[in-house]
Design an enzyme around this catalytic site. Structure first.
Site, PDB file in Angstrom:
ATOM      1  N   GLY A 184     -17.153  -0.066  12.194  1.00 38.51           N
ATOM      2  CA  GLY A 184     -18.056   0.879  12.806  1.00 38.51           C
ATOM      3  C   GLY A 184     -17.519   2.291  12.852  1.00 38.51           C
ATOM      4  O   GLY A 184     -18.195   3.206  13.325  1.00 38.51           O
ATOM      5  N   ILE A 185     -16.314   2.498  12.328  1.00 35.91           N
ATOM      6  CA  ILE A 185     -15.660   3.815  12.308  1.00 35.91           C
ATOM      7  C   ILE A 185     -15.482   4.306  10.876  1.00 35.91           C
ATOM      8  O   ILE A 185     -15.849   5.428  10.539  1.00 35.91           O
ATOM      9  CB  ILE A 185     -14.284   3.762  13.008  1.00 35.91           C
ATOM     10  CG1 ILE A 185     -14.450   3.406  14.487  1.00 35.91           C
ATOM     11  CG2 ILE A 185     -13.537   5.077  12.830  1.00 35.91           C
ATOM     12  CD1 ILE A 185     -15.121   4.462  15.329  1.00 35.91           C
ATOM     13  N   HIS A 186     -14.917   3.476  10.019  1.00 33.92           N
ATOM     14  CA  HIS A 186     -14.536   3.900   8.676  1.00 33.92           C
ATOM     15  C   HIS A 186     -15.716   4.138   7.739  1.00 33.92           C
ATOM     16  O   HIS A 186     -15.640   5.005   6.861  1.00 33.92           O
ATOM     17  CB  HIS A 186     -13.596   2.869   8.037  1.00 33.92           C
ATOM     18  CG  HIS A 186     -12.178   2.973   8.498  1.00 33.92           C
ATOM     19  ND1 HIS A 186     -11.759   2.503   9.721  1.00 33.92           N
ATOM     20  CD2 HIS A 186     -11.089   3.513   7.894  1.00 33.92           C
ATOM     21  CE1 HIS A 186     -10.467   2.741   9.847  1.00 33.92           C
ATOM     22  NE2 HIS A 186     -10.033   3.349   8.766  1.00 33.92           N
ATOM     23  N   ASP A 226      -7.729  -3.647   7.957  1.00 33.45           N
ATOM     24  CA  ASP A 226      -6.840  -2.477   7.902  1.00 33.45           C
ATOM     25  C   ASP A 226      -6.291  -2.170   9.291  1.00 33.45           C
ATOM     26  O   ASP A 226      -6.015  -1.014   9.634  1.00 33.45           O
ATOM     27  CB  ASP A 226      -7.567  -1.262   7.322  1.00 33.45           C
ATOM     28  CG  ASP A 226      -6.619  -0.159   6.847  1.00 33.45           C
ATOM     29  OD1 ASP A 226      -5.442  -0.468   6.594  1.00 33.45           O
ATOM     30  OD2 ASP A 226      -7.050   0.999   6.750  1.00 33.45           O
ATOM     31  N   GLU A 285       0.863  -1.190   0.000  1.00 32.03           N
ATOM     32  CA  GLU A 285       0.000   0.000   0.000  1.00 32.03           C
ATOM     33  C   GLU A 285       0.896   1.235   0.000  1.00 32.03           C
ATOM     34  O   GLU A 285       1.297   1.733   1.044  1.00 32.03           O
ATOM     35  CB  GLU A 285      -0.934   0.013   1.208  1.00 32.03           C
ATOM     36  CG  GLU A 285      -1.961   1.136   1.127  1.00 32.03           C
ATOM     37  CD  GLU A 285      -2.896   1.196   2.321  1.00 32.03           C
ATOM     38  OE1 GLU A 285      -3.848   1.983   2.283  1.00 32.03           O
ATOM     39  OE2 GLU A 285      -2.668   0.468   3.308  1.00 32.03           O
ATOM     40  N   ALA A 330      -3.506   8.450   6.126  1.00 28.51           N
ATOM     41  CA  ALA A 330      -2.476   8.243   7.141  1.00 28.51           C
ATOM     42  C   ALA A 330      -1.130   7.840   6.548  1.00 28.51           C
ATOM     43  O   ALA A 330      -0.205   7.491   7.277  1.00 28.51           O
ATOM     44  CB  ALA A 330      -2.941   7.183   8.137  1.00 28.51           C
ATOM     45  N   GLN A 331      -1.009   7.875   5.215  1.00 26.65           N
ATOM     46  CA  GLN A 331       0.280   7.584   4.577  1.00 26.65           C
ATOM     47  C   GLN A 331       1.212   8.786   4.725  1.00 26.65           C
ATOM     48  O   GLN A 331       0.762   9.935   4.766  1.00 26.65           O
ATOM     49  CB  GLN A 331       0.068   7.261   3.096  1.00 26.65           C
ATOM     50  CG  GLN A 331      -0.855   6.089   2.819  1.00 26.65           C
ATOM     51  CD  GLN A 331      -0.231   4.744   3.116  1.00 26.65           C
ATOM     52  OE1 GLN A 331       0.995   4.596   3.136  1.00 26.65           O
ATOM     53  NE2 GLN A 331      -1.064   3.742   3.341  1.00 26.65           N
ATOM     54  N   HIS A 351      -9.870  -0.129   0.528  1.00 26.39           N
ATOM     55  CA  HIS A 351     -10.792   0.422   1.546  1.00 26.39           C
ATOM     56  C   HIS A 351     -11.802   1.405   0.935  1.00 26.39           C
ATOM     57  O   HIS A 351     -11.732   2.612   1.126  1.00 26.39           O
ATOM     58  CB  HIS A 351     -10.065   1.022   2.744  1.00 26.39           C
ATOM     59  CG  HIS A 351      -8.839   1.842   2.488  1.00 26.39           C
ATOM     60  ND1 HIS A 351      -8.819   2.918   1.622  1.00 26.39           N
ATOM     61  CD2 HIS A 351      -7.593   1.763   3.014  1.00 26.39           C
ATOM     62  CE1 HIS A 351      -7.612   3.455   1.622  1.00 26.39           C
ATOM     63  NE2 HIS A 351      -6.854   2.775   2.448  1.00 26.39           N
TER      64      HIS A 351
END
Length: 391
Positions: free
Chosen positions: A256-258, A281, A137, A148-149, A223
């Site tokens: 439940g977040i993404h 992930d 990735e 976040a990369q 994702h």
């Protein structure tokens, strides 16, 4: 010779359903009922260990193709010890197959990760999930959607670099993420899609660009919904392009977040449970307490299920794939059979290991999980053996 039977369970079928059945196992492989009777007829003294799975679900071990880390370790640590920690934790959770995932880093660091992966793959660890490849990735992403990369290491697509990394890994890189609108990306996809699984990721691509990338050989969204343009009625973007092509799959994080539950349900309606790949992930904080961690050399703050960079950007998940399945089923309204299909069958197909993994079928490895009606794990079996951590 080790013979086993799992009886009275609701057994997951490859097409995505459950049915009462008996599972037969000889040594490390699943066998047919006919093969079992042939073996016992020729070996009348052979003993069979019987597991009663009454009132339980019998499912294939899950395959997480997009996992960064857990239990304080990360693929990007570039050590055998880190990969061992990840693989052992995952097996305890019923995730029996993994392809650990790198972050955007300098080539020399990625090469170190690849060398460690090559060595670890040869070690054939006990009590650990099967290590079946690497997921690259980055670094061929778009800094505008870096998430976040680490943006300072993002570079244009580079086939020569990919080949060097593949050589270092001993041929273990299976998936490569890329932003198709970036310099040289289309040529890169054409040149490499026959050898690698190409996934559209961290991208600003519009519908036409993403559609071209898919025609060039890209076959997946990394994702889905995250780090890409949103789907809208006049600008459907990569999601619309992938939806239009029946050969393109969509990764989905159900922590439940993404992704909002309504968006998860919508994705299932658009792509169907034959094209969605559930992923975790997960990063190194998975399985640990709240606090400060790192991801790709950047500070991450973890509070409950939420992991963020210091600027508030979501930084991977802290939820393992089995818990993502539970969330999808219990909180998002996804049928259990569909969730298992998307966490076992589809990912194994996507990375080219379905001949050995991903379903309960003769001649495949006996990587099997028994879940009770609350979806809690009652047993994990890895290659026909119940690991030492037990039931």
């Amino acid at each position: 010779m080790l013979l086993r039977k799992i009886i009275h369970g609701a057994v997951f079928r490859e097409e995505g359903s459950f049915a009462p059945d008996t599972v037969y196992i000889c040594d490390e492989k699943i066998i047919s009922e006919e093969a079992y009777h042939r073996i016992t007829a020729h070996n009348p003294s052979a003993e069979t260990t019987v597991t009663d799975a009454a009132e339980c679900y019998v499912i294939p071990g899950l395959t997480d193709i997009h996992i960064h880390g857990c239990m304080g370790s990360d693929c990007c640590d570039g050590t055998i010890e880190a990969l061992r920690t990840i693989a052992r934790y995952e097996l305890r959770q019923g995730i029996t197959t993994i392809t650990p995932t790198t972050m955007t880093l300098p080539e020399e660091h990625l090469a170190k990760i690849c060398r460690a992966a090559k060595t670890f793959h040869k070690s054939k660890e006990d009590n650990a999930a099967d290590f079946c490849g690497l997921y690259l990735e980055g670094p061929f992403l778009n800094s505008v959607k870096k998430g976040a990369q680490n943006g300072k290491y993002i570079i244009p697509a580079d086939t020569a670099m990919l080949k060097r990394l593949q050589d270092a890994s001993g041929g273990l890189i299976r998936t490569v993420a890329i932003a198709p609108e970036t310099e040289g990306a289309m040529d890169f996809i054409r040149e490499n899609s026959s050898q690698f699984h190409i996934s559209i990721a961290h991208t600003t691509a519009d519908y036409n660009t993403a559609k071209e990338a898919i025609s060039c050989g890209a076959s997946q969204l990394t994702h889905t919904f995250n780090a890409m343009p949103a789907f809208s009625h006049r600008a459907p973007g990569p999601i619309g392009a992938a939806a239009d092509d029946t050969q393109c799959n969509a990764e989905l994080i159900c922590d439940g977040i993404h992704v909002h539950p309504a968006a998860v349900r919508t994705a299932f309606k658009i792509f169907g449970d034959h094209r969605i790949i559930l992923i975790s992930d997960s990063m190194r904080a998975t399985g640990l307490a709240d606090g400060q961690y790192d991801l790709g050399g950047q500070n991450v703050i973890v509070n409950g299920n939420l992991a963020v960079l210091e600027d508030g950007t979501i930084a991977g998940s802290v939820t393992n794939l089995m818990d993502c399945v539970r969330t999808a089923v219990k909180s998002m309204g996804i049928p259990l059979a569909s969730a298992i299909k998307c966490a076992a069958v589809n990912p194994a197909k996507a990375v080219g290991i379905y001949q050995d993994y991903g379903s309960i079928a003769p001649d495949k490895y006996a990587n099997i999980v028994i879940l009770d009606k609350n979806l809690d794990i009652k047993m994990v079996m890895h290659r026909g053996i119940i690991p030492s951590f037990g039931i």
